[in-house]
Design a protein around this motif. Structure first.
Motif, PDB file in Angstrom:
ATOM      1  N   ARG A 189      -2.206 -12.748  -2.602  1.00 36.84           N
ATOM      2  CA  ARG A 189      -1.768 -11.445  -3.022  1.00 36.84           C
ATOM      3  C   ARG A 189      -2.982 -10.398  -2.874  1.00 36.84           C
ATOM      4  O   ARG A 189      -2.873  -9.166  -2.709  1.00 36.84           O
ATOM      5  CB  ARG A 189      -1.488 -11.711  -4.535  1.00 36.84           C
ATOM      6  N   VAL A 190      -4.391 -10.977  -3.186  1.00 35.15           N
ATOM      7  CA  VAL A 190      -5.265 -10.055  -3.015  1.00 35.15           C
ATOM      8  C   VAL A 190      -5.561  -9.542  -1.512  1.00 35.15           C
ATOM      9  O   VAL A 190      -5.856  -8.321  -1.352  1.00 35.15           O
ATOM     10  CB  VAL A 190      -6.758 -10.447  -3.327  1.00 35.15           C
ATOM     11  N   THR A 191      -5.389 -10.341  -0.510  1.00 37.04           N
ATOM     12  CA  THR A 191      -5.495 -10.242   0.765  1.00 37.04           C
ATOM     13  C   THR A 191      -4.329  -8.995   1.209  1.00 37.04           C
ATOM     14  O   THR A 191      -4.334  -8.118   1.936  1.00 37.04           O
ATOM     15  CB  THR A 191      -5.309 -11.254   1.725  1.00 37.04           C
ATOM     16  N   ALA A 192      -3.030  -9.379   0.518  1.00 36.33           N
ATOM     17  CA  ALA A 192      -1.869  -8.640   0.884  1.00 36.33           C
ATOM     18  C   ALA A 192      -2.067  -7.105   0.453  1.00 36.33           C
ATOM     19  O   ALA A 192      -1.634  -6.179   0.873  1.00 36.33           O
ATOM     20  CB  ALA A 192      -0.634  -9.124   0.625  1.00 36.33           C
ATOM     21  N   ALA A 193      -2.953  -7.077  -0.498  1.00 33.80           N
ATOM     22  CA  ALA A 193      -3.227  -5.831  -1.277  1.00 33.80           C
ATOM     23  C   ALA A 193      -3.697  -4.659  -0.235  1.00 33.80           C
ATOM     24  O   ALA A 193      -3.654  -3.477  -0.565  1.00 33.80           O
ATOM     25  CB  ALA A 193      -3.872  -5.669  -2.636  1.00 33.80           C
ATOM     26  N   GLY A 194      -4.304  -5.270   0.629  1.00 32.16           N
ATOM     27  CA  GLY A 194      -5.025  -4.541   1.689  1.00 32.16           C
ATOM     28  C   GLY A 194      -6.212  -3.372   1.184  1.00 32.16           C
ATOM     29  O   GLY A 194      -6.098  -2.298   1.844  1.00 32.16           O
ATOM     30  N   GLY A 195      -6.601  -3.835   0.113  1.00 32.84           N
ATOM     31  CA  GLY A 195      -7.834  -2.760  -0.174  1.00 32.84           C
ATOM     32  C   GLY A 195      -7.384  -1.762  -1.119  1.00 32.84           C
ATOM     33  O   GLY A 195      -7.975  -0.789  -1.700  1.00 32.84           O
ATOM     34  N   HIS A 196      -5.975  -1.673  -1.411  1.00 35.78           N
ATOM     35  CA  HIS A 196      -5.409  -0.767  -2.387  1.00 35.78           C
ATOM     36  C   HIS A 196      -5.969  -0.795  -3.815  1.00 35.78           C
ATOM     37  O   HIS A 196      -5.613  -1.814  -4.466  1.00 35.78           O
ATOM     38  CB  HIS A 196      -4.036  -0.369  -2.111  1.00 35.78           C
ATOM     39  N   ALA A 197      -6.773   0.046  -4.303  1.00 35.69           N
ATOM     40  CA  ALA A 197      -7.533   0.001  -5.607  1.00 35.69           C
ATOM     41  C   ALA A 197      -6.345  -0.502  -6.908  1.00 35.69           C
ATOM     42  O   ALA A 197      -6.761  -1.724  -7.521  1.00 35.69           O
ATOM     43  CB  ALA A 197      -8.132   1.064  -6.029  1.00 35.69           C
ATOM     44  N   GLU A 198      -5.324   0.342  -7.162  1.00 36.41           N
ATOM     45  CA  GLU A 198      -4.450   0.119  -7.982  1.00 36.41           C
ATOM     46  C   GLU A 198      -3.703  -1.177  -7.795  1.00 36.41           C
ATOM     47  O   GLU A 198      -3.560  -1.901  -8.984  1.00 36.41           O
ATOM     48  CB  GLU A 198      -3.181   1.193  -8.114  1.00 36.41           C
ATOM     49  N   GLU A 199      -3.258  -1.581  -6.723  1.00 33.29           N
ATOM     50  CA  GLU A 199      -2.739  -2.876  -6.677  1.00 33.29           C
ATOM     51  C   GLU A 199      -3.540  -3.970  -6.860  1.00 33.29           C
ATOM     52  O   GLU A 199      -3.312  -5.063  -7.457  1.00 33.29           O
ATOM     53  CB  GLU A 199      -1.896  -2.992  -5.256  1.00 33.29           C
ATOM     54  N   THR A 200      -4.931  -4.031  -6.453  1.00 32.50           N
ATOM     55  CA  THR A 200      -5.948  -4.888  -6.544  1.00 32.50           C
ATOM     56  C   THR A 200      -6.019  -5.097  -7.856  1.00 32.50           C
ATOM     57  O   THR A 200      -6.395  -6.268  -8.447  1.00 32.50           O
ATOM     58  CB  THR A 200      -7.001  -4.548  -5.645  1.00 32.50           C
ATOM     59  N   HIS A 201      -6.187  -3.928  -8.328  1.00 35.05           N
ATOM     60  CA  HIS A 201      -6.791  -4.085 -10.001  1.00 35.05           C
ATOM     61  C   HIS A 201      -5.605  -4.870 -10.747  1.00 35.05           C
ATOM     62  O   HIS A 201      -5.831  -5.667 -11.665  1.00 35.05           O
ATOM     63  CB  HIS A 201      -6.653  -2.597 -10.752  1.00 35.05           C
ATOM     64  N   ASP A 202      -4.127  -4.537 -10.502  1.00 31.64           N
ATOM     65  CA  ASP A 202      -3.179  -5.101 -11.228  1.00 31.64           C
ATOM     66  C   ASP A 202      -3.109  -6.776 -10.911  1.00 31.64           C
ATOM     67  O   ASP A 202      -3.143  -7.560 -11.854  1.00 31.64           O
ATOM     68  CB  ASP A 202      -1.797  -4.791 -10.766  1.00 31.64           C
ATOM     69  N   ILE A 203      -3.792  -7.157  -9.710  1.00 36.88           N
ATOM     70  CA  ILE A 203      -3.787  -8.652  -9.190  1.00 36.88           C
ATOM     71  C   ILE A 203      -4.824  -9.144  -9.964  1.00 36.88           C
ATOM     72  O   ILE A 203      -4.581 -10.139 -10.440  1.00 36.88           O
ATOM     73  CB  ILE A 203      -3.682  -8.678  -7.797  1.00 36.88           C
ATOM     74  N   LEU A 204      -6.104  -8.579 -10.014  1.00 38.11           N
ATOM     75  CA  LEU A 204      -7.016  -9.089 -10.672  1.00 38.11           C
ATOM     76  C   LEU A 204      -7.108  -9.036 -12.168  1.00 38.11           C
ATOM     77  O   LEU A 204      -7.595 -10.204 -12.862  1.00 38.11           O
ATOM     78  CB  LEU A 204      -8.220  -8.352 -10.270  1.00 38.11           C
ATOM     79  N   ALA A 205      -6.246  -8.230 -12.884  1.00 37.99           N
ATOM     80  CA  ALA A 205      -5.969  -8.104 -14.366  1.00 37.99           C
ATOM     81  C   ALA A 205      -5.321  -9.403 -14.526  1.00 37.99           C
ATOM     82  O   ALA A 205      -5.513 -10.057 -15.702  1.00 37.99           O
ATOM     83  CB  ALA A 205      -5.401  -6.949 -14.758  1.00 37.99           C
TER      84      ALA A 205
END
Length: 173
Positions: A62-78
């Motif tokens: 999921r982190v890789t697929a987020a492609g470095g998009h901050a909002e999506e990465t934040h949701d995954i990390l949260a």
């Protein structure tokens, strides 16, 4: 059965889970557990492998697929900081890895998978200036540390800001 054992070990730890706990929780006979897995350790290794293959690998994907998009990465990390996906690897790292080479190898593989995913997110965000090895390792360590804080019940506004900062580091708008 392995998934249920993984959840039990992730909640109670290896040393905190007895064979009687496993038999009761899983609804199997003691002899069946030993026949299938050989020992509590055998079931633990199967549960840890399941967790790495499904929970940690899923998080890394999921982190890789987020492609470095901050909002999506934040949701995954949260979700990773507040949810149970990293719990078994966290407990395995501090409890069993120092005394069990097989567990240490599996934990190392989990950390490497997370490092690679974080590195991919970092590169996708255009953050190629930093140390390509150190930044992902530091970010993975921060992620594991934030999960430890959350699991301990000490999540506060600072922890949540750290989660957001990590996402910003790895993301782009």
């Amino acid at each position: 059965m392995v998934r249920s054992a993984a959840k039990l070990f992730a909640t109670r730890s290896y040393d905190g889970t007895s064979v009687d706990d496993l038999v009761s929780h899983l609804g199997v006979h003691r002899n069946s557990l030993y026949k299938t897995f050989g020992s509590k350790r055998g079931l633990y290794l199967a549960a840890l492998k399941w967790s790495l293959d499904h929970e940690v690998a899923g998080l890394a994907e999921r982190v890789t697929a987020a492609g470095g998009h901050a909002e999506e990465t934040h949701d995954i990390l949260a979700d990773a900081v507040t949810g149970p996906a990293l719990d078994l690897v966290l407990l395995a790292a501090v409890e069993r890895a120092p005394v069990d080479a097989e567990v240490a190898r599996l934990v190392g593989e989990a950390f490497t998978a997370l490092d690679r995913a974080v590195g991919a997110a970092d590169r996708a965000a255009g953050n190629g200036d930093g140390d390509a090895t150190a930044t992902p390792v530091a970010a993975t360590a921060l992620l594991i540390g934030l999960r430890a804080r959350s699991r301990s019940g000490t999540t506060d506004a600072g922890t949540l800001r750290a989660d957001a900062a990590l996402a910003r580091l790895l993301g782009r708008p």
